[in-house]
Design a protein around this motif. Structure first.
Motif, PDB file in Angstrom:
ATOM      1  N   GLN A   1       0.852  -1.196   0.000  1.00 28.86           N
ATOM      2  CA  GLN A   1       0.000   0.000   0.000  1.00 28.86           C
ATOM      3  C   GLN A   1       0.881   1.237   0.000  1.00 28.86           C
ATOM      4  O   GLN A   1       1.848   1.306   0.758  1.00 28.86           O
ATOM      5  N   GLU A   2       0.516   2.230  -0.804  1.00 27.54           N
ATOM      6  CA  GLU A   2       1.273   3.490  -0.774  1.00 27.54           C
ATOM      7  C   GLU A   2       0.992   4.235   0.522  1.00 27.54           C
ATOM      8  O   GLU A   2      -0.150   4.382   0.924  1.00 27.54           O
ATOM      9  N   ILE A   3       2.060   4.713   1.139  1.00 24.84           N
ATOM     10  CA  ILE A   3       1.910   5.473   2.379  1.00 24.84           C
ATOM     11  C   ILE A   3       1.863   6.944   2.006  1.00 24.84           C
ATOM     12  O   ILE A   3       2.791   7.453   1.378  1.00 24.84           O
ATOM     13  N   GLN A   4       0.797   7.603   2.365  1.00 32.37           N
ATOM     14  CA  GLN A   4       0.661   9.020   2.020  1.00 32.37           C
ATOM     15  C   GLN A   4       1.236   9.888   3.139  1.00 32.37           C
ATOM     16  O   GLN A   4       1.419   9.431   4.252  1.00 32.37           O
ATOM     17  N   GLY A   5       1.497  11.127   2.829  1.00 32.65           N
ATOM     18  CA  GLY A   5       1.855  12.104   3.865  1.00 32.65           C
ATOM     19  C   GLY A   5       3.318  12.044   4.256  1.00 32.65           C
ATOM     20  O   GLY A   5       4.077  11.176   3.800  1.00 32.65           O
ATOM     21  N   ASN A   6       3.707  12.985   5.104  1.00 36.04           N
ATOM     22  CA  ASN A   6       5.102  13.084   5.518  1.00 36.04           C
ATOM     23  C   ASN A   6       5.312  12.497   6.905  1.00 36.04           C
ATOM     24  O   ASN A   6       4.366  12.079   7.551  1.00 36.04           O
ATOM     25  N   ASP A   7       6.601  12.493   7.312  1.00 37.89           N
ATOM     26  CA  ASP A   7       6.970  11.867   8.576  1.00 37.89           C
ATOM     27  C   ASP A   7       6.593  10.396   8.572  1.00 37.89           C
ATOM     28  O   ASP A   7       5.985   9.892   9.512  1.00 37.89           O
ATOM     29  N   GLU A   8       6.920   9.740   7.485  1.00 39.57           N
ATOM     30  CA  GLU A   8       6.539   8.335   7.329  1.00 39.57           C
ATOM     31  C   GLU A   8       7.736   7.531   6.838  1.00 39.57           C
ATOM     32  O   GLU A   8       8.649   8.067   6.230  1.00 39.57           O
ATOM     33  N   GLU A   9       7.656   6.230   7.091  1.00 40.20           N
ATOM     34  CA  GLU A   9       8.746   5.333   6.724  1.00 40.20           C
ATOM     35  C   GLU A   9       8.186   4.129   5.973  1.00 40.20           C
ATOM     36  O   GLU A   9       7.084   3.688   6.287  1.00 40.20           O
ATOM     37  N   GLY A  10       8.906   3.616   4.999  1.00 42.16           N
ATOM     38  CA  GLY A  10       8.412   2.429   4.295  1.00 42.16           C
ATOM     39  C   GLY A  10       9.433   1.912   3.303  1.00 42.16           C
ATOM     40  O   GLY A  10      10.594   2.324   3.301  1.00 42.16           O
ATOM     41  N   TYR A  11       8.974   0.988   2.448  1.00 43.00           N
ATOM     42  CA  TYR A  11       9.834   0.467   1.397  1.00 43.00           C
ATOM     43  C   TYR A  11       9.848   1.476   0.265  1.00 43.00           C
ATOM     44  O   TYR A  11       8.811   1.930  -0.184  1.00 43.00           O
ATOM     45  N   LEU A  12      11.029   1.783  -0.218  1.00 41.43           N
ATOM     46  CA  LEU A  12      11.135   2.779  -1.285  1.00 41.43           C
ATOM     47  C   LEU A  12      10.906   2.104  -2.643  1.00 41.43           C
ATOM     48  O   LEU A  12      11.592   1.135  -2.982  1.00 41.43           O
ATOM     49  N   ALA A  13       9.951   2.639  -3.383  1.00 41.62           N
ATOM     50  CA  ALA A  13       9.675   2.133  -4.734  1.00 41.62           C
ATOM     51  C   ALA A  13       9.467   3.338  -5.657  1.00 41.62           C
ATOM     52  O   ALA A  13       9.314   4.462  -5.177  1.00 41.62           O
ATOM     53  N   ILE A  14       9.515   3.082  -6.957  1.00 45.02           N
ATOM     54  CA  ILE A  14       9.367   4.180  -7.920  1.00 45.02           C
ATOM     55  C   ILE A  14       8.185   3.828  -8.818  1.00 45.02           C
ATOM     56  O   ILE A  14       8.126   2.702  -9.343  1.00 45.02           O
ATOM     57  N   LYS A  15       7.274   4.765  -8.983  1.00 43.85           N
ATOM     58  CA  LYS A  15       6.036   4.363  -9.662  1.00 43.85           C
ATOM     59  C   LYS A  15       5.915   4.819 -11.110  1.00 43.85           C
ATOM     60  O   LYS A  15       4.838   4.711 -11.696  1.00 43.85           O
ATOM     61  N   PHE A  16       6.989   5.307 -11.683  1.00 43.67           N
ATOM     62  CA  PHE A  16       6.943   5.653 -13.106  1.00 43.67           C
ATOM     63  C   PHE A  16       8.348   5.454 -13.671  1.00 43.67           C
ATOM     64  O   PHE A  16       9.333   5.753 -12.987  1.00 43.67           O
TER      65      PHE A  16
END
Ligand code: PRX
Length: 636
Positions: free
Chosen positions: A441-456
């Protein structure tokens, strides 16, 4: 009149370019590509496929990247310095080539390749010192449409053979020997050993560098200088399709076998040039220095292709930061008036550990921009670099990218974007990063952490892994279909700047070099004493991460024998991969923490290696929880 390359001059221009690159990527990248020399323009800017991983840029276009690196500069920059070579020993003569001279050398080398039967599409492996002929040879391959595969000259004979065989290379370029600080290494001898097991190779071209005697195999080996005598200094550039392969570069992933990352011609060219210009903001009369070896992607994109595409003066350094003393980098900067300097955090940390006088003795007045690459930079190293090297007046760009991305993806633009130590910053135009949860799931907003992916897709995106597209698909496009998966974890701060936390897969980053834990385990397991091993990374003051190996031996190893067994294991890793993959710590254990299904619980090993032994989490699911206590007791 040639169209000038667009360059971003302010943050507002960056924001505008970013917006356009997302709203209308095809128009944006068509405009960026316009000023290059094309034999034929493209039919389609982008064919995107982030599910199957079949991405194409500028399809239908015809070009040669070396015409863009060299020929097109001759009219306006023919007498400008293209390449400065600083030798390992400061007392040895430096070499300087203008664009016109470099063009001639590349053509001559290209003719030597042609005279030796190299054809368009053939794979040529290069295992060479950091000398001008390496840069020239890479460009010579591109000139005639041969695919270059540079192998870092620290890899072992076995590692060379794996790469040569995977690429089915027909020709190998090498030298008699190389200098690395106070040491000399007999490069040709390593190649000879490798080629015992490489039936595809029919020609070896040897550059004379140290003047050492070498074995020349009749019918296979020739000297470059002898071949060059007959070779003309002009050579028409081969016309390449936009999506023809430009190079293969092997890199490690979470499986045991390094994979050949493939980049193609047009997209890579546009990406290397665009990112180079905008991140480093190099000016016409600048001297630019990237300390990376051409054997890694940084050397490809930012020592060679990026700087030459933009008509800059690029410095090539043969040596190491600590020879003849730990002031060498700074001495070279003063000597050549370097304006833009790009290096790795591990080099900064190793120099930081030496007396401050090593850097304070030099003026470093010429410097205007500093950069780092390859691994997260810690706060202390960032400040040391900014204060003592940059004298608090040079922006430090922390550039995040990967072999697979071809060029810089997330970074400040020097002097333009906000800087925050330890944060790579904002995406380059055309790069659309997202943070994903483990479920995708894409994590919206700032101050967030997750797996880095590129969508284009971006123009420099990996096209395939050589000879095995399915592997590329599974690794990069399989985990989260519709996204390019980076394998890194990242945090987006309250202002939207990205900070790279580190790998989330079984890859460790040692001094900015990537190794799969499985790759090192495979090497260790070749040792006759070893039954099984598990490798993890742990924090290391200089290298960023160190290699910690837990090893089960065939026979019980007493204290008296441990040193001997460990040395033998190290020797095996050096023979299988090279010195750069030597384990820092080896712990002989009687068992590994495994689940009932036989999976090694690396989480526990990582904690032990990090020195964290009290908070190991749930270990009740282990087959034999007792081994954990033994491992803790034996920790190095
Ligand atoms: O984990 C990231 C780290 O290096 C990995 C890519 O390694 P490689 O393909 O060998 O390319 C190195 C040179 C581009 C990434 O997945 N990495 C690279 N740059 C940074 C970084 N980690 C943090 N900050 C960076 N600036």
């Amino acid at each position: 009149m040639p169209v000038p390359h667009p360059r971003l001059h302010s943050f507002a221009e960056y924001e505008e370019a970013y917006r356009r690159s997302v709203e209308n990527p095809e128009q944006f990248w068509a405009e960026v590509a316009e000023p290059f020399t094309w034999r034929r323009k493209w039919d389609t800017v982008l064919k995107a496929d982030l599910v199957g991983g079949h991405n194409e840029w500028y399809s239908g276009a015809k070009l040669n990247i070396t015409e863009n690196c060299l020929d097109r500069h001759l009219a306006t920059r023919g007498n400008k310095l293209a390449l400065i070579w600083e030798p390992n020993d400061p007392k040895t003569r430096q070499i300087r080539y203008t664009y016109r001279e470099l063009h001639q050398h590349v053509c001559q080398f290209a003719n030597v390749l042609l005279n030796n039967g190299v054809e368009k599409g053939d794979r040529v492996c290069l295992y060479m010192p950091m000398i001008p002929q390496l840069a020239i040879a890479v460009l010579a391959c591109a000139r005639i449409g041969a695919v270059h595969s540079v192998i870092f000259a620290g890899f072992s004979a076995t590692a060379i053979a794996d790469r040569v065989n995977d690429a089915q290379a027909t020709v190998v370029l090498t030298a008699d020997g190389l200098n690395r600080g106070p040491k000399q290494i007999p490069v040709k001898r390593v190649v000879d050993e490798a080629l015992e097991n490489c039936p595809s190779v029919r020609r070896v071209i040897v550059v004379e560098h140290l003047g050492w005697p070498v074995q020349m195999r009749e019918g296979r080996d020739v000297w470059y200088h002898e071949e060059a005598r007959e070779a003309a200094k002009t050579c028409p550039a081969e016309e390449m399709d936009a999506e023809d392969m430009l190079f293969i570069l092997y890199t490690s992933g979470s499986t045991g076998k390094p994979k050949g990352v493939v980049h193609t011609t047009a997209g890579y060219m546009v990406w290397a040039d665009y990112t180079f210009r905008n991140v480093f903001q190099v000016q016409e009369n600048d001297v630019y220095w990237c300390t990376a070896d051409i054997g890694w992607v940084t050397g490809h994109s930012y020592l060679l292709y990026g700087p030459l595409l933009s008509g800059s003066t690029t410095l090539l350094f043969e040596g190491v930061p600590t020879y003849p003393d730990a002031g060498r980098f700074w001495e070279v900067i003063d000597k050549h008036g370097v304006n833009v300097f790009y290096t790795a955090p591990t080099a900064i940390r190793s120099l930081m550990a030496t007396p401050l006088d090593n850097v304070l003795s030099y003026s470093l007045d010429s410097l205007r921009v500093l950069g780092t690459v390859g691994e997260p930079i810690n706060e202390e190293a960032w400040h040391w670099y900014h204060t003592h090297v940059g004298k608090e007046r040079c922006p430090v760009v922390d550039t995040w990218w990967q072999t697979e991305t071809g060029g810089i993806m997330i970074s400040a633009l020097a002097g333009i974007s906000p800087l925050r130590p330890t944060h790579a910053g904002q995406p380059l135009p055309g790069v659309q990063p997202v943070l994903l949860t483990q479920e995708g799931q894409e994590i919206q907003g700032n101050d967030e952490e997750g797996y880095l992916a590129i969508k284009f897709p971006w123009p420099g995106i990996i096209r395939t892994t050589y000879g095995d597209h399915e592997r590329a698909r599974q690794t990069y496009f399989g985990p989260y279909p519709g996204y390019y998966f980076t394998g890194d974890g990242a945090r987006r701060d309250s202002t939207g700047l990205y900070r790279i936390i580190g790998r989330v897969d079984d890859v460790i980053n040692v001094s900015g070099h990537r190794f799969g834990t499985a790759e090192i385990e495979n090497a260790i397991n070749q040792n006759a004493h070893v039954v099984e091993s598990a490798v993890v990374g742990y924090p290391h003051d200089v290298k960023g991460q160190g290699i910690y190996a837990f090893v089960i031996c065939r026979e019980p190893v007493g204290k008296a024998d441990a040193g001997h067994v460990e040395a033998s294991i190290i020797e095996t890793v050096v023979a299988e991969i090279g010195k750069i993959a030597k384990p820092d710590k080896i712990q002989i254990v009687s068992g590994l923490p495994k689940t009932r299904s036989g999976k090694i619980m690396r989480r526990i090993l990582r904690k032990v290696a990090e020195g964290e032994t009290t908070n190991l989490g749930d270990i009740t699911t282990l087959l034999d929880p007792g081994v954990v206590e033994e491992i803790i007791q034996g920790k190095k």
